[in-house]
Design a protein around this motif. Structure first.
Motif, short mmCIF file in Angstrom:
data_model
loop_
_atom_site.label_atom_id
_atom_site.label_comp_id
_atom_site.label_asym_id
_atom_site.label_seq_id
_atom_site.Cartn_x
_atom_site.Cartn_y
_atom_site.Cartn_z
N GLY A 135 -5.69 19.16 -3.86
CA GLY A 135 -6.28 17.92 -4.34
C GLY A 135 -6.90 17.01 -3.31
N GLY A 136 -7.13 17.50 -2.08
CA GLY A 136 -7.79 16.67 -1.09
C GLY A 136 -7.02 15.43 -0.70
N GLY A 137 -5.73 15.39 -1.05
CA GLY A 137 -4.92 14.22 -0.77
C GLY A 137 -5.18 13.06 -1.73
N VAL A 138 -6.03 13.31 -2.75
CA VAL A 138 -6.46 12.24 -3.66
C VAL A 138 -6.12 12.54 -5.12
CG1 VAL A 138 -8.45 10.86 -4.43
CG2 VAL A 138 -8.34 11.67 -2.06
N VAL A 139 -6.19 13.82 -5.52
CA VAL A 139 -5.92 14.21 -6.90
C VAL A 139 -4.84 15.29 -6.91
CG1 VAL A 139 -8.32 13.71 -7.51
CG2 VAL A 139 -7.65 16.06 -7.00
N GLY A 140 -4.48 15.72 -8.11
CA GLY A 140 -3.48 16.77 -8.26
C GLY A 140 -2.11 16.21 -8.56
N SER A 141 -1.26 17.08 -9.09
CA SER A 141 0.08 16.66 -9.51
C SER A 141 0.98 17.89 -9.59
CB SER A 141 0.01 15.98 -10.88
OG SER A 141 -0.33 16.94 -11.88
N ALA A 168 -3.90 9.25 -1.79
CA ALA A 168 -4.88 8.25 -1.36
C ALA A 168 -5.85 8.00 -2.52
CB ALA A 168 -5.62 8.77 -0.13
N PRO A 169 -6.56 6.89 -2.53
CA PRO A 169 -6.64 5.87 -1.49
C PRO A 169 -5.53 4.82 -1.55
CG PRO A 169 -8.18 5.35 -3.22
CD PRO A 169 -7.58 6.67 -3.59
N GLU A 170 -4.71 4.85 -2.61
CA GLU A 170 -3.62 3.87 -2.68
C GLU A 170 -2.67 4.03 -1.48
OE1 GLU A 170 -4.39 5.12 -7.02
OE2 GLU A 170 -4.50 6.00 -5.02
N HIS A 171 -2.50 5.29 -1.07
CA HIS A 171 -1.60 5.60 0.05
C HIS A 171 -2.35 6.53 1.01
CE1 HIS A 171 1.66 3.88 -2.32
NE2 HIS A 171 1.25 4.63 -3.33
N PRO A 172 -3.20 5.98 1.88
CA PRO A 172 -4.00 6.83 2.76
C PRO A 172 -3.15 7.55 3.81
CG PRO A 172 -4.26 4.51 3.35
CD PRO A 172 -3.47 4.55 2.07
N TRP A 173 -3.80 8.51 4.47
CA TRP A 173 -3.15 9.24 5.56
C TRP A 173 -2.51 8.25 6.51
CZ3 TRP A 173 -3.52 9.15 10.85
CH2 TRP A 173 -2.99 10.23 11.55
N PRO A 174 -1.29 8.51 6.98
CA PRO A 174 -0.52 9.75 6.83
C PRO A 174 0.58 9.69 5.76
CG PRO A 174 0.41 8.48 8.62
CD PRO A 174 -0.73 7.65 8.06
N ALA A 175 0.43 8.84 4.74
CA ALA A 175 1.51 8.67 3.76
C ALA A 175 1.87 9.98 3.06
CB ALA A 175 1.12 7.62 2.73
N GLY A 176 0.86 10.68 2.50
CA GLY A 176 1.13 11.94 1.81
C GLY A 176 1.71 12.98 2.74
N ALA A 262 -16.42 15.56 1.21
CA ALA A 262 -16.70 14.32 1.95
C ALA A 262 -16.08 13.13 1.22
CB ALA A 262 -18.20 14.14 2.12
N TRP A 263 -16.15 13.13 -0.11
CA TRP A 263 -15.55 12.05 -0.89
C TRP A 263 -14.04 12.04 -0.73
CZ3 TRP A 263 -12.20 11.98 -5.12
CH2 TRP A 263 -12.08 10.75 -5.78
N PHE A 264 -13.43 13.22 -0.74
CA PHE A 264 -11.99 13.30 -0.52
C PHE A 264 -11.61 12.66 0.82
CE2 PHE A 264 -11.30 17.24 -3.39
CZ PHE A 264 -10.82 16.44 -4.41
N MET A 265 -12.30 13.06 1.88
CA MET A 265 -11.95 12.56 3.21
C MET A 265 -12.21 11.07 3.34
SD MET A 265 -10.45 14.89 4.89
CE MET A 265 -9.70 15.25 3.28
N ALA A 266 -13.24 10.57 2.68
CA ALA A 266 -13.52 9.14 2.71
C ALA A 266 -12.39 8.34 2.08
CB ALA A 266 -14.84 8.84 2.00
#
Length: 368
Positions: A135-141, A168-176, A262-266
């Motif tokens: 999920g790119g650190g943004v989506v998925g469950s 993310a973006p609520e909890h950006p790197w390195p939270a996840g 790119a959107w995931f990383m942003a």
């Protein structure tokens, strides 16, 4: 009034579930059509990238998604909802003989949702496998890897713990990533609660989950802690700095395009005073580690129609060059995220069972 409101809400949910069930039935009927018919309905000729022909069902799904015209503006809400819908439409079900249970991991200062899988054929010598979804650190469950985790549990004969890390973006790197590391350490220390040997655990994940898994192995080495029993890296993201090779030739591949990456990383990486070279941090790009010697044995799986294909292969080669025991395989006809399509794409289901069988052999070879 409350009773009426609740009844209306339940009715709306029931209608939504019924609609999704109908859509799933229709889609699955279409996906049972012969390959030539599916290809004719999806552009007329097979999709070929770098000499690899895309599976006809993936081609049909990709065409069905993209032919709707320009997509709405990509927001985290839209992306998350879309991921869950695709999982409901194309995902598989819990394997027979596997039980699952939702639970909460109580870590220092926070709770992390998780789901455990226990097979009826569990081997008491098989270490617990801790798994992280894509999920790119943004989506998925927990739902996006539900079927795969049950396949792994049943095929290996081990318990699996799927971790729902913060996004993310609520909890950006390195939270996840911190959730991933801390949940791995918790799982290793509580493995006996799952009927597994104490003090040891394997680690695995797909895409961002593969990134986390690779980083965990390296982080254990940096902390001078024991290595995971095994690394299961499924189309892992190993560097965000790569721009050549499959990053170009698969830039428009469904479902992971260069623009979506790119959107995931942003969203994943914070805009802060951490510096402009965050992509060079080994906790973002584990492929940049100066040495991979001494890391746990690894299974590295890639997909042919995936921007991450070449970096996954390069990481497997770097591990092998460092004398790490590695099994590498590329599923040429499949696309990124294939583990979430086991209910609609037979080739994806076969691939998941094959990679699980490889993991089972690795477990047995190492006494697990």
């Amino acid at each position: 009034m409350c009773r009426l409101f609740c009844a209306g809400r339940v009715s709306a949910r029931t209608k939504r579930d019924a609609s999704m069930s109908l859509q799933k039935t229709i889609v699955n009927l279409l996906l049972k059509l012969p390959d030539p018919i599916l290809v004719s309905m999806a552009g007329g000729k097979p999709v070929v990238r770098d000499g690899r022909t895309l599976d006809a069902r993936f081609q049909f799904i990709a065409h069905s998604v993209t032919k709707r015209g320009p997509q709405p503006e990509l927001t985290k809400e839209f992306a998350r909802q879309g991921t869950e819908i695709l999982t409901m439409l194309f995902g598989g079900t819990l394997e027979p003989g596997v039980s699952c249970q939702d639970r909460s991991l109580e870590l220092e200062g926070r709770s992390i949702p998780a789901r455990s899988y226990r097979p009826s054929n569990q081997n008491p010598l098989a270490p617990l496998l801790v798994f992280y979804h894509f999920g790119g650190g943004v989506v998925g469950s927990l739902e996006t890897c539900h079927a795969l985790c049950s396949i792994l549990a049943k095929t290996i004969g081990c318990p699996v713990l799927s971790v729902d890390y913060r996004l993310a973006p609520e909890h950006p790197w390195p939270a996840g990533l911190n959730d991933a590391i801390d949940s791995y350490l918790w799982a290793r220390d509580h493995a006996q609660e799952f009927g597994a040997p104490a003090g040891v655990a394997a680690v695995g994940g797909d895409s961002m989950g593969g990134n986390f898994s690779a980083i965990i192995a390296q982080e254990m080495q940096r902390r001078e802690l024991p290595q995971p029993f095994l690394q299961l890296l499924i189309y892992p993201a190993t560097t965000i700095l790569e721009t050549e090779g499959s990053m170009q030739t698969c830039a428009d591949a469904y479902p992971l395009t260069a623009d979506i990456m790119a959107w995931f990383m942003a969203n994943y990486l914070p805009n802060s005073d951490l510096g402009p070279n965050l992509g060079e941090d080994l906790r973002v790009s584990p492929a940049l580690a100066p040495s991979l010697a001494g890391l746990a044995p690894a299974i590295v799986i890639t997909a042919g129609h995936d921007p991450l294909r070449d970096q996954g292969k390069a990481y497997a080669e770097a591990l092998e060059a460092a004398d790490v025991k590695v099994h590498f395989q590329c599923y040429d006809s499949l696309a990124h995220g294939f583990t979430a399509y086991t209910g609609g794409v037979p080739a994806a289901d076969r691939a998941c069972r094959e990679l699980a069988a490889v993991a089972a052999r690795a477990y047995r070879a190492m006494g697990g």
